[in-house]
Design an enzyme around this catalytic site. Structure first.
Site, short mmCIF file in Angstrom:
data_model
loop_
_atom_site.label_atom_id
_atom_site.label_comp_id
_atom_site.label_asym_id
_atom_site.label_seq_id
_atom_site.Cartn_x
_atom_site.Cartn_y
_atom_site.Cartn_z
N ASP A 202 0.87 -1.18 0.00
CA ASP A 202 0.00 0.00 0.00
C ASP A 202 0.91 1.23 0.00
O ASP A 202 2.14 1.10 -0.07
CB ASP A 202 -0.96 -0.02 1.21
CG ASP A 202 -2.33 0.54 0.82
OD1 ASP A 202 -2.38 1.73 0.45
OD2 ASP A 202 -3.32 -0.20 0.85
N HIS A 272 -2.72 3.40 -4.61
CA HIS A 272 -2.12 2.93 -3.34
C HIS A 272 -0.68 2.45 -3.58
O HIS A 272 -0.28 1.41 -3.04
CB HIS A 272 -2.99 1.82 -2.72
CG HIS A 272 -4.27 2.35 -2.13
ND1 HIS A 272 -4.31 3.14 -1.01
CD2 HIS A 272 -5.57 2.21 -2.53
CE1 HIS A 272 -5.58 3.46 -0.72
NE2 HIS A 272 -6.35 2.91 -1.65
N GLU A 336 -9.67 2.74 -5.34
CA GLU A 336 -9.28 4.12 -5.05
C GLU A 336 -8.08 4.60 -5.87
O GLU A 336 -7.07 5.02 -5.32
CB GLU A 336 -9.01 4.26 -3.55
CG GLU A 336 -10.24 3.91 -2.72
CD GLU A 336 -9.99 3.92 -1.21
OE1 GLU A 336 -10.88 4.36 -0.49
OE2 GLU A 336 -8.92 3.44 -0.76
N TRP A 397 -16.91 -4.24 -1.95
CA TRP A 397 -16.65 -3.60 -0.65
C TRP A 397 -17.50 -2.36 -0.44
O TRP A 397 -17.84 -2.04 0.68
CB TRP A 397 -15.16 -3.27 -0.48
CG TRP A 397 -14.59 -2.16 -1.32
CD1 TRP A 397 -14.21 -2.23 -2.62
CD2 TRP A 397 -14.29 -0.83 -0.89
NE1 TRP A 397 -13.70 -1.03 -3.04
CE2 TRP A 397 -13.73 -0.15 -2.00
CE3 TRP A 397 -14.43 -0.13 0.32
CZ2 TRP A 397 -13.32 1.19 -1.94
CZ3 TRP A 397 -14.01 1.19 0.39
CH2 TRP A 397 -13.47 1.84 -0.74
N ASP A 424 -11.85 -2.83 11.02
CA ASP A 424 -11.10 -1.71 11.58
C ASP A 424 -12.06 -0.69 12.20
O ASP A 424 -11.64 0.18 12.96
CB ASP A 424 -10.23 -1.03 10.52
CG ASP A 424 -11.02 -0.61 9.30
OD1 ASP A 424 -11.95 -1.33 8.90
OD2 ASP A 424 -10.70 0.46 8.73
C1 ACM Z 1 -10.83 -0.44 0.37
O1 ACM Z 1 -11.34 -0.42 1.51
N1 ACM Z 1 -10.18 0.62 -0.08
C2 ACM Z 1 -10.93 -1.60 -0.47
#
Ligand code: ACM
Ligand code: ZN
Length: 544
Positions: A202, A272, A336, A397, A424
């Site tokens: 990431d 990322h 993203e 997601w 999280d």
């Molecule tokens: C993500 O939570 N960006 C897959």
């Protein structure tokens, strides 16, 4: 006289145990098996003389797990033998390891039958994985007690609802060493999970050795500091980093495989990727300079899709990772990825994208590298909307809707909606006493439990595309393994029942009773877990 006294106290103790039921097995476990039929007759008594029979030495590993579990729970170290007895024996068999009627990631059938009568405990797996899950059920049924255990007669027949039962761990935002990764896999195995989604890269750190591109770990595995809280303006200026050698990654794959868990590696591309760009600045649209991320969120800088060197790098990475990870699915990220750099980049705009989006073009270039290695791509749901073909599996997601849409278009799908599966997020709205996610979402155990992974609009013909369900453990605010445990437990128990148990058998009140017992196992292993369901257990409380 002494002897009589010992016998007397021994009988007293036994009576006490029998009276409280503390030495009785209970089949009310998590995840709840599909069929539990309590039968008539005398119970089986497990004691130090009980033996474990395997008819095939290939089953020795499964037998060894059972030895370890029984030792942990009762203190008895049982002998494994190839001699069949008529009494006081646990017999482990695999019916037929033929791989019909299984769906990836199942490698062998996960169905099993566990039967117990006064003479024998028999666990018959339809495949070796089924035997493993039967052993997990026996393990969880046993009480923590030193001494004899009474197992009431029963026949349990069981099989999972979903083929794919996944847990993700982000090892980029914070690095967890290989010992913790194995420990996390142990926790997955306890919960009948069969996929470990290993988020290896990431913006904040590249975590896997790539021999052909050593700067990825020499430079990209380290950041010079970490923002405090959720993107405050204060930086701790403490270097943080680490990576897994290829040898360690091999160890993880082996360790997981022994526990019937497939490791799906993720290399998050083309967004990322600040750690990649810091290592090789020429791979970005602006050329940098770049710095491995200190902050959380989404960065504008992404891989330049008009630079041929980017594809050389990706091909080399896939070449190396395919020698480590046998999983047929590789996760290519895809979430993203902002387009602002691509829109302004002469190189990106010089390529003929054949009408594809920037990201769609990138995906179409890298998927053949996977195919050349006999692998297929799985990606976050953005890849659906940027034009990935139906061979790619979609990880839904941003809710369940992208998954429903993808399934209708013929993609396989794994459901991991933020609404239920982001571990999280905090588990209570008692924000003052929550350790982890300042400002993040809120997902209780009950909310996780309420997830139905197959949306109503998915029809019967499309249903087969919903492979299963997964929860994600993003680690921006998880600095230690203990925090990972706390955030995932007991929510993983709720997820395991979503993934394993048929929906008509689910009942939250009943689950609560069973998960309360499950926490005795957590405590025996010293696994940290959130105690919001048991406020009376929150110890060491101050007056606030
Ligand atoms: C993500 O939570 N960006 C897959
Ligand atoms: Zn570019």
């Amino acid at each position: 006289m002494m002897k009589i006294r010992i016998i007397f106290f021994g009988i007293m103790l036994m009576n006490q145990l029998l009276a409280t039921g503390q030495n009785r097995a209970s089949y009310q476990i998590v995840p709840l098996p599909q069929h539990i039929e309590e039968t008539q007759g005398a119970p089986f008594t497990l004691n130090a003389q009980t033996t474990i029979y395997i008819g095939d030495e290939l089953l020795i590993r499964e037998a060894d797990f059972l030895v370890e579990y029984i030792h942990h729970k009762t203190g008895h170290l049982l002998e494994v033998t190839d001699k069949k007895e008529k009494n006081n024996q646990i017999q482990l068999t695999v019916k037929a390891d033929n791989n019909t009627d299984i769906q990836w990631p199942q490698e062998t059938s996960e169905d099993y039958r566990l039967s117990i009568n006064k003479n024998l405990v028999t666990i018959e797996g339809k495949g070796s994985a089924g035997l493993f899950y039967g052993i997990q059920t026996l393990r969880k049924s046993l009480p923590m007690t030193k001494g004899e255990v009474v197992l009431p007669p029963v026949v349990i027949t069981d099989s999972p609802r979903f083929a794919y039962r996944g847990m993700h761990l982000d090892c980029s935002r914070h690095f967890f060493d290989v010992e913790f990764v194995k420990h996390f896999i142990d926790i997955l195995a306890y919960h009948n999970m069969n996929v470990f989604h290993w988020h290896l890269t990431d913006d904040q750190g590249w975590r896997i050795e790539i021999k052909s591109h050593p700067r990825l770990t020499e430079i990209g595995a380290w950041r010079s500091g970490t923002v405090l809280g959720h993107n405050s303006d204060l930086d701790d200026s403490i270097p943080h980093g680490g990576y897994y050698t290829q040898d360690e990654a091999h160890q993880v794959v082996r360790y997981a495989r022994e526990r019937h868990i497939t490791v799906v590696p993720e290399v998050d591309l083309p967004g990322h990727t600040k750690a990649v760009l810091t290592s090789y600045p020429e791979l970005g649209c602006t050329g940098g300079p770049y710095e491995v991320g200190h902050r959380w969120g989404v960065y504008a800088d992404v891989l330049c899709i008009g630079n041929p060197k980017v594809y050389d790098l990706v091909r080399d990475i896939i070449d190396e990772l395919s020698t480590i990870f046998p999983s047929p699915l590789f996760h290519i990220g895809g979430d993203e990825a902002p387009t602002v750099r691509w829109e302004a980049c002469p190189k990106c705009n010089a390529v003929d994208r054949h009408g594809m989006t920037y990201q769609g073009y990138f995906t179409s270039k890298i998927v053949p590298f996977l195919e050349a290695k006999g692998r297929r791509a799985i990606g976050w749901d953005e890849i659906l909307y940027t034009g990935a073909d139906s061979n790619t599996t979609i990880m839904s997601w941003r809710g369940s809707e992208p998954g429903a849409e993808a399934a209708a278009k013929g993609h396989d799908v794994v459901m991991t909606p933020t609404s239920h599966c982001y571990f999280d997020y905090r588990q209570s709205d008692d924000v003052l006493h929550e350790p982890a996610y300042p400002g993040g979402g809120f997902i209780t155990v009950e909310k996780v439990y309420s997830l139905e992974p197959v949306p109503q609009k998915v029809d019967e013909a499309t249903r087969k595309h919903i492979l299963g369900v997964q929860a994600n453990t993003w680690a921006e605010h998880l600095q230690t393994g203990g925090m990972v445990e706390y955030m995932t437990l007991p929510r993983m128990a709720a997820l395991s029942e979503v993934a394993w148990t048929q929906p008509e058998k689910k009942d939250y009140k009943d689950f609560f009773k069973r998960v309360t017992r499950t926490t005795e196992d957590y405590e025996s292993y010293h696994w940290q877990y959130a105690r919001h369901l048991w406020p009376e257990r929150r110890n060491n409380q101050s007056l606030e």
